[in-house]
Design a protein around this motif. Sequence first.
Motif, PDB file in Angstrom:
ATOM      1  N   HIS A 304       0.806  -1.226   0.000  1.00 50.59           N
ATOM      2  CA  HIS A 304       0.000   0.000   0.000  1.00 50.59           C
ATOM      3  C   HIS A 304       0.841   1.279   0.000  1.00 50.59           C
ATOM      4  O   HIS A 304       0.446   2.282  -0.574  1.00 50.59           O
ATOM      5  CB  HIS A 304      -1.022  -0.002   1.147  1.00 50.59           C
ATOM      6  CG  HIS A 304      -0.475   0.396   2.479  1.00 50.59           C
ATOM      7  ND1 HIS A 304       0.208  -0.483   3.289  1.00 50.59           N
ATOM      8  CD2 HIS A 304      -0.489   1.578   3.139  1.00 50.59           C
ATOM      9  CE1 HIS A 304       0.565   0.142   4.395  1.00 50.59           C
ATOM     10  NE2 HIS A 304       0.164   1.395   4.328  1.00 50.59           N
ATOM     11  N   ASP A 305       2.010   1.255   0.624  1.00 49.66           N
ATOM     12  CA  ASP A 305       2.840   2.462   0.640  1.00 49.66           C
ATOM     13  C   ASP A 305       4.035   2.351  -0.302  1.00 49.66           C
ATOM     14  O   ASP A 305       5.036   3.044  -0.127  1.00 49.66           O
ATOM     15  CB  ASP A 305       3.321   2.743   2.074  1.00 49.66           C
ATOM     16  CG  ASP A 305       2.284   3.517   2.876  1.00 49.66           C
ATOM     17  OD1 ASP A 305       1.417   4.156   2.259  1.00 49.66           O
ATOM     18  OD2 ASP A 305       2.340   3.479   4.114  1.00 49.66           O
ATOM     19  N   HIS A 439       2.379   9.655  -2.869  1.00 54.07           N
ATOM     20  CA  HIS A 439       2.818   8.257  -2.806  1.00 54.07           C
ATOM     21  C   HIS A 439       1.689   7.308  -3.229  1.00 54.07           C
ATOM     22  O   HIS A 439       1.942   6.251  -3.789  1.00 54.07           O
ATOM     23  CB  HIS A 439       3.351   7.878  -1.418  1.00 54.07           C
ATOM     24  CG  HIS A 439       2.307   7.604  -0.391  1.00 54.07           C
ATOM     25  ND1 HIS A 439       1.776   8.579   0.413  1.00 54.07           N
ATOM     26  CD2 HIS A 439       1.672   6.452  -0.033  1.00 54.07           C
ATOM     27  CE1 HIS A 439       0.883   8.050   1.213  1.00 54.07           C
ATOM     28  NE2 HIS A 439       0.793   6.754   0.969  1.00 54.07           N
ATOM     29  N   HIS A 466      -5.959   3.529  -0.490  1.00 54.62           N
ATOM     30  CA  HIS A 466      -6.075   3.520   0.976  1.00 54.62           C
ATOM     31  C   HIS A 466      -6.153   4.918   1.593  1.00 54.62           C
ATOM     32  O   HIS A 466      -6.377   5.056   2.789  1.00 54.62           O
ATOM     33  CB  HIS A 466      -4.940   2.705   1.612  1.00 54.62           C
ATOM     34  CG  HIS A 466      -3.584   3.325   1.504  1.00 54.62           C
ATOM     35  ND1 HIS A 466      -2.837   3.260   0.354  1.00 54.62           N
ATOM     36  CD2 HIS A 466      -2.841   4.016   2.392  1.00 54.62           C
ATOM     37  CE1 HIS A 466      -1.682   3.880   0.550  1.00 54.62           C
ATOM     38  NE2 HIS A 466      -1.662   4.355   1.782  1.00 54.62           N
ATOM     39  N   HIS A 467      -5.956   5.983   0.784  1.00 57.75           N
ATOM     40  CA  HIS A 467      -6.136   7.340   1.314  1.00 57.75           C
ATOM     41  C   HIS A 467      -7.365   8.016   0.719  1.00 57.75           C
ATOM     42  O   HIS A 467      -7.541   9.222   0.864  1.00 57.75           O
ATOM     43  CB  HIS A 467      -4.893   8.201   1.037  1.00 57.75           C
ATOM     44  CG  HIS A 467      -3.718   7.830   1.884  1.00 57.75           C
ATOM     45  ND1 HIS A 467      -3.729   7.933   3.262  1.00 57.75           N
ATOM     46  CD2 HIS A 467      -2.498   7.335   1.553  1.00 57.75           C
ATOM     47  CE1 HIS A 467      -2.558   7.520   3.736  1.00 57.75           C
ATOM     48  NE2 HIS A 467      -1.796   7.140   2.729  1.00 57.75           N
ATOM     49  N   ASP A 495      -4.483   1.169   8.412  1.00 57.58           N
ATOM     50  CA  ASP A 495      -3.438   2.193   8.253  1.00 57.58           C
ATOM     51  C   ASP A 495      -3.581   3.284   9.321  1.00 57.58           C
ATOM     52  O   ASP A 495      -2.614   3.669   9.980  1.00 57.58           O
ATOM     53  CB  ASP A 495      -3.578   2.794   6.842  1.00 57.58           C
ATOM     54  CG  ASP A 495      -2.341   3.564   6.409  1.00 57.58           C
ATOM     55  OD1 ASP A 495      -1.223   3.140   6.763  1.00 57.58           O
ATOM     56  OD2 ASP A 495      -2.492   4.589   5.720  1.00 57.58           O
TER      57      ASP A 495
HETATM   58 FE   LIG Z   1      -0.134   5.664   2.684  1.00 59.88          FE
END
Ligand SMILES: [Fe+2]
Length: 558
Positions: A304-305, A439, A466-467, A495
Motif C-alpha cells: 500500500h505504501d 505516494h 487507501h487514502h 493504516d
Molecule cells: Fe499511505
Amino acid sequence: MLSDRHRGLIPVKPFQEKVGSKKNITKAAMKPINEKKNVYFNYHDQVEHLIQVGVSLSGEKNIDRLLEIIVEEARKLTNADAGTLYIMSDDETELKFAIVQNNSLDIHMGGLSEAISWPNVKLKNKDGRENRANVSAYVAISGKTINIHDVYNVEGFNFEGTKQFDKKTGYRSKSMLVTPLRNHENEIIGVLQLLNALDPSTGEIINFSAESQKIILSLASQAAVALSNSHLIHDLESLFELFIKTIATTIDERSPYTSGHIRRVAELTMAIAKKINETRQGCFADVKFSDDQMRELRMAAWLHDMGKITTPEYLIDKKTKLQTVHDRIHEVKTRLKLIKKDYVTAAQSEKKDLPVSKVLRSAEAEMKALDKEYQFLREVNKGEEFMSDEKIARIKDIAKREFFMDGESRPLLSEEEVYNLCVRRGTLNEEERNIINNHALVTHKILSGLPFPKKLRHVGDYASAHHENIDGSGYPFGLKGDEIPLQSRIIAIADVFEALTAKDRPHRKAMALSEAFNIMESMVKDNHIDKDLFEFFIAEKIYAAYAKRELTPQQIDV
Ligand SMILES: [Fe+2]
Ligand SMILES: [Fe+2]
C-alpha cells in the motif's frame, strides 16, 4: 543383493500362501473396500477414470490436497487397501513420507490430515552404500517399478519394519506395487507405494495385475508433472511474496520512526478480513473472501505504501518546519548571533570609552528581545501547536530584522523560511504535503504497470486507494463511497489505527487505544473512514490481539 528377477516389472515370487484373506486381517481390516463405489472391474473403466484423474490433478493447486489425490486415485484405480507417497528431499538423499493411507486401519496421515512424524528413508546407508534393501529407496535409486506378490516371502528386500507394523496393528501386508514419480526432466521426485490389491468381489488380497501396473505407471507420470507444476507455481508465488515483503521492509526502513508500519498494517488488514469471513451476522454476513482474494488483499496491504519509494527522505520524517536535509533553525540561531555581535560592535563604537560589559548591560533589553524571538521561532518550528494569526504576524515581524554577511544586509528569515514557519498545522507545507500524498498515486502507477496474474489483478487498485475518503475528499483520485473497494477501506482502517497507536513516532507519545478510537470516531463523523468497518473493528475487538502483541500495557486502556 537383489537378484535379477526382483528387478523391473517381474513379479517377485509366485503367490504361494493364502494369507491375507479376511481372517488374517484385523477387524478394522474387514471394512469392505468392495463396498466402495469406485471399484474397477475392467481395464477400460480404469483407463476412463485415469483420464478424469489427469484433469483433477492438473486442476488442483493446493499441494497438500494434490498429494492426497494422487494416493487416493492410485488406490481406487488398483483397488489397493493402502498407499504411501514419498517425496524426494531437496538434497536427494532421502525420501520423506508425504501421505500414508490405510483403508482397513482407517489411517489417513499427511497432506491436509495430521503430519507424519515417521523418520525419512535414507537412500544411503551409514557406510555410504546405496540402501537397496528398502524397496522404496531401491525404486528411488534405480527408477524401476517393483511388483511384489507377498512381502513376507520375498528375497532381496528387508521388510522387517513392515512386519513389525503388522504385528502391532494385526494387519497383514502382502501384495505391493512400488513405482517412481518422474518429472518433466526425468528426475525422480517421489515414490508411490501401493499395498494389498483387493479382489473387488471377495475382498481378498490379490496381486497387482499387469494392467494395474500399466495404469499406475501412467498415473505416476501424470502425478509427477502435476506435482512439479504445483511446486513451480508455489515456488514462484513464494518468491514473489518474499520479494514484495523485502521491498516493503526496505521502504519502512527508510525511516526509523515508521519501520514495521507496513508489516503491522498488513497484519491488521488480514485480521479484519479474516473476521469478516468468520462473521455470520451484521452487514458483513454475506461477504466472504476466497483464498485467492485473501492473497490478493494481503499483497495489496504489503504494497500500500509502495509509492513512498520516491518520497524524499527528509519529508518522510520531517520533524520541524525548517527541516530540509538538516534543521535550518540552527542557521537562524547563527544569524541572530551575528545580529547580536553587530549590535554590540555598533554600541561600542558609539560609546567608545565604556567597557564591553557596560555596553552589554545597556543593550540588555535588546538582547533579551532577540533571545525571546529565537525561543518563539524554535517553538513554532516544531509544528506542535496551531498557528494563530497573531503568531503568523509575529513571525513576519521578526523576519524583517536584518543581519550582515559578506558585506550585505539580509533579512533574518528568507521568504521561503517565513512560508514554512507560517504553516498552520504540523511541519509540512502544502507542496510537501502534496509530495507525500503523491505516494498513493505513485503506488498506483507502479503497480498498474506490473502484469499481475488474473487472480491478483486488483492488487494495484486496492493498494492505491487507501487514502481515499468516503466523502470523496481523499486522494489520489477522489473516489467516493462504494467506488472505493471494500479491500481498500479495510486497509485504510488498518493504516489509520496503526499510525495512531504506533509507539515509535517522533515527538509524540504513544497514543492510548481510547484516544485512537476517539480520533477514528471523528474520522467516521467526517465521512472519511468506513463507519461499518470501524464499528465492526471495535465490536469484534479485532484490535485486541494486535494491541497485546504490539502496544505497551499503558496504551491498552479499553
Ligand atoms: Fe499511505
Ligand atoms: Fe501506510
